[in-house]
Write a protein that holds these residues in place. Structure first.
Motif, PDB file in Angstrom:
ATOM      1  N   UNK A 265       1.198  45.887  18.103  1.00 26.12           N
ATOM      2  CA  UNK A 265       2.402  45.128  18.438  1.00 26.12           C
ATOM      3  C   UNK A 265       3.186  44.796  17.178  1.00 26.12           C
ATOM      4  N   UNK A 266       4.521  44.858  17.283  1.00 22.99           N
ATOM      5  CA  UNK A 266       5.345  44.567  16.119  1.00 22.99           C
ATOM      6  C   UNK A 266       5.426  45.755  15.179  1.00 22.99           C
ATOM      7  N   UNK A 267       5.269  46.962  15.754  1.00 22.72           N
ATOM      8  CA  UNK A 267       5.131  48.144  14.874  1.00 22.72           C
ATOM      9  C   UNK A 267       6.364  48.390  14.016  1.00 22.72           C
ATOM     10  N   UNK A 268       7.501  47.783  14.358  1.00 20.81           N
ATOM     11  CA  UNK A 268       8.681  47.969  13.486  1.00 20.81           C
ATOM     12  C   UNK A 268       8.478  47.259  12.152  1.00 20.81           C
ATOM     13  N   UNK A 269       7.458  46.419  12.068  1.00 20.01           N
ATOM     14  CA  UNK A 269       7.173  45.667  10.840  1.00 20.01           C
ATOM     15  C   UNK A 269       6.133  46.319   9.950  1.00 20.01           C
ATOM     16  N   UNK A 270       5.453  47.361  10.457  1.00 20.38           N
ATOM     17  CA  UNK A 270       4.301  47.888   9.709  1.00 20.38           C
ATOM     18  C   UNK A 270       4.727  48.471   8.362  1.00 20.38           C
ATOM     19  N   UNK A 271       5.867  49.130   8.297  1.00 20.11           N
ATOM     20  CA  UNK A 271       6.283  49.758   7.036  1.00 20.11           C
ATOM     21  C   UNK A 271       6.846  48.754   6.045  1.00 20.11           C
ATOM     22  N   UNK A 272       7.108  47.521   6.517  1.00 16.20           N
ATOM     23  CA  UNK A 272       7.628  46.497   5.601  1.00 16.20           C
ATOM     24  C   UNK A 272       6.576  45.402   5.366  1.00 16.20           C
TER      25      UNK A 272
ATOM     26  N   UNK B 209       7.600  40.279  15.642  1.00 16.35           N
ATOM     27  CA  UNK B 209       6.233  40.596  16.067  1.00 16.35           C
ATOM     28  C   UNK B 209       5.826  39.524  17.065  1.00 16.35           C
ATOM     29  N   UNK B 210       5.692  39.921  18.337  1.00 17.66           N
ATOM     30  CA  UNK B 210       5.365  38.938  19.375  1.00 17.66           C
ATOM     31  C   UNK B 210       4.121  38.142  19.019  1.00 17.66           C
ATOM     32  N   UNK B 211       3.093  38.824  18.493  1.00 18.50           N
ATOM     33  CA  UNK B 211       1.833  38.145  18.177  1.00 18.50           C
ATOM     34  C   UNK B 211       2.052  37.040  17.141  1.00 18.50           C
ATOM     35  N   UNK B 212       2.900  37.318  16.136  1.00 19.88           N
ATOM     36  CA  UNK B 212       3.150  36.321  15.084  1.00 19.88           C
ATOM     37  C   UNK B 212       3.923  35.129  15.646  1.00 19.88           C
ATOM     38  N   UNK B 213       4.903  35.408  16.517  1.00 23.08           N
ATOM     39  CA  UNK B 213       5.675  34.316  17.133  1.00 23.08           C
ATOM     40  C   UNK B 213       4.742  33.437  17.971  1.00 23.08           C
ATOM     41  N   UNK B 214       3.881  34.065  18.781  1.00 21.37           N
ATOM     42  CA  UNK B 214       2.994  33.305  19.677  1.00 21.37           C
ATOM     43  C   UNK B 214       1.986  32.494  18.869  1.00 21.37           C
ATOM     44  N   UNK B 215       1.475  33.091  17.772  1.00 23.51           N
ATOM     45  CA  UNK B 215       0.512  32.348  16.965  1.00 23.51           C
ATOM     46  C   UNK B 215       1.171  31.117  16.331  1.00 23.51           C
TER      47      UNK B 215
END
Ligand code: FBP
Length: 334
Positions: free
Chosen positions: A117-124, A245-251
């Motif tokens: 999840x949030x794969x648009x963030x993996x390269x950054x 990243x949905x997971x980061x927002x939820x955490x």
């Protein structure tokens, strides 16, 4: 540190309190944990092992896949298909139901997951995660689509793993929400955040404001009032966050409260939202509600939705109960 318990010990002790539990479930969760430890290692090594960047292929959502979207999907499938605990799987990265190979026994659960999840963030190098949902199934069968299309309220378990500054797992089995931190030294998830609860009230919202012109009036009104701050009808200032990243927002919301919106927008009427019901909205919705928050489309409770398809998208509004209820009320007022 002395009395901190591992995830496995926590699960076994929790299961002991529940009537008629066979322990299969704990074994299934341990399989998922093993897969996520492998993913944590890969994500951490990134360009050192050439796993960053695009894969030049598209998934069923029409999104260009990252190399790690495919690699993490394979890790999840290969960690779970031989164990005998599952009758089938579904993934954001795979069009159809993932069947259990005929040489392996089939179990009494179904696993649905967003492997990265949030794969648009993996390269950054920003936080990404794995989200999973566990449903019950008739034991030993080849499941049909109908077996998967269960309401979120029927989930047995939901969780996500965060691959961030530290690797964490957040989990619910319907008895509250607990957070575990991966101790890289011993390779075990340790209970560090017992009984996570979300404050009802908050002064923080998360939304991708670049989509504002496509939102419906109730969301326009809510965000407009937040932006007006203490001079406006809310009489208090609000802060904004958007990690993508949905997971980061939820955490973050589990840790300090807040409200997250990926609402309905008018860009593409065939897509009533960006997030997927079965392996994004339902699992985080279960976790949010178990932590005392709320999760809605604006019109209805996410966990009450009878799914129509495996990759169905829904509008998502979740977080601190008071704010979610206010936004739902604005929808009612039209
Ligand atoms: P995937 O990365 O699994 O496709 O998830 C979708 C997602 O990245 C969410 O994690 C996040 O909340 C949202 O999309 C970000 O959307 P946008 O790029 O429009 O800001």
């Amino acid at each position: 540190m002395a009395n901190r318990i591992t995830l496995t010990q926590f699960l076994i002790e929790q299961q002991r309190e529940l009537p008629g539990v066979s322990g299969t479930f704990t074994l299934l969760l341990n399989d998922i944990v093993t897969a996520c430890k492998k993913i944590s290692h890969l994500v951490n090594r990134g360009d050192l092992i050439g796993v960053l960047g695009s894969a030049e292929s598209e998934n069923v959502q029409g999104e260009v896949q990252k190399k790690l979207d495919i690699i993490t999907n394979d890790i999840m499938v290969n960690a779970l298909n031989w164990t005998g605990h599952l009758s089938g799987m579904a993934s954001e990265e795979v069009d159809d139901i993932i069947k259990i190979p005929s040489q392996y026994p089939k179990g009494k659960y179904l696993a649905l997951f967003d492997p990265l999840d949030g794969s648009s963030n993996i390269d950054v190098n920003l936080t990404v995660g794995t989200i999973f949902s566990i449903l019950r199934c008739r034991e030993g069968i080849d499941p049909t689509l109908e077996d998967f299309l269960q309401k979120g309220g029927d989930q047995v378990c939901a969780g996500f793993v965060l691959y961030g500054p530290s690797t964490m797992m957040v989990l619910t089995t319907g008895h509250g929400v607990n957070g575990f931190t991966l101790d890289q030294d011993i390779g075990e998830f340790i209970l560090t955040h017992p009984n996570m609860t979300i404050p009802d009230d908050t002064g923080e919202f998360a939304i991708n404001i670049s989509n504002q012109r496509f939102w419906e009036a109730p969301v326009q009104r809510y965000i407009d009032e937040c932006l007006k701050g203490e001079e406006g009808p809310r009489g208090k200032n609000f802060n904004m966050r958007w990690v993508a990243s949905l997971v980061a927002e939820v955490y973050r919301i589990l840790t300090r409260g807040g409200v997250f919106l990926y609402p309905l927008d008018s860009r593409d009427p065939s897509k009533p939202g960006k997030l997927r019901l079965m392996y994004e909205a339902n699992p985080v919705g279960f976790i949010i509600e178990q932590a005392g928050g709320a999760c809605s489309t604006g019109q209805e409770r996410i966990l009450d939705i009878k799914p129509a398809s495996l990759h169905q998208r829904v509008p998502v509004i979740l977080g601190s109960k008071d704010e979610v209820e206010r936004i739902v009320d604005y929808h009612r007022q039209g």
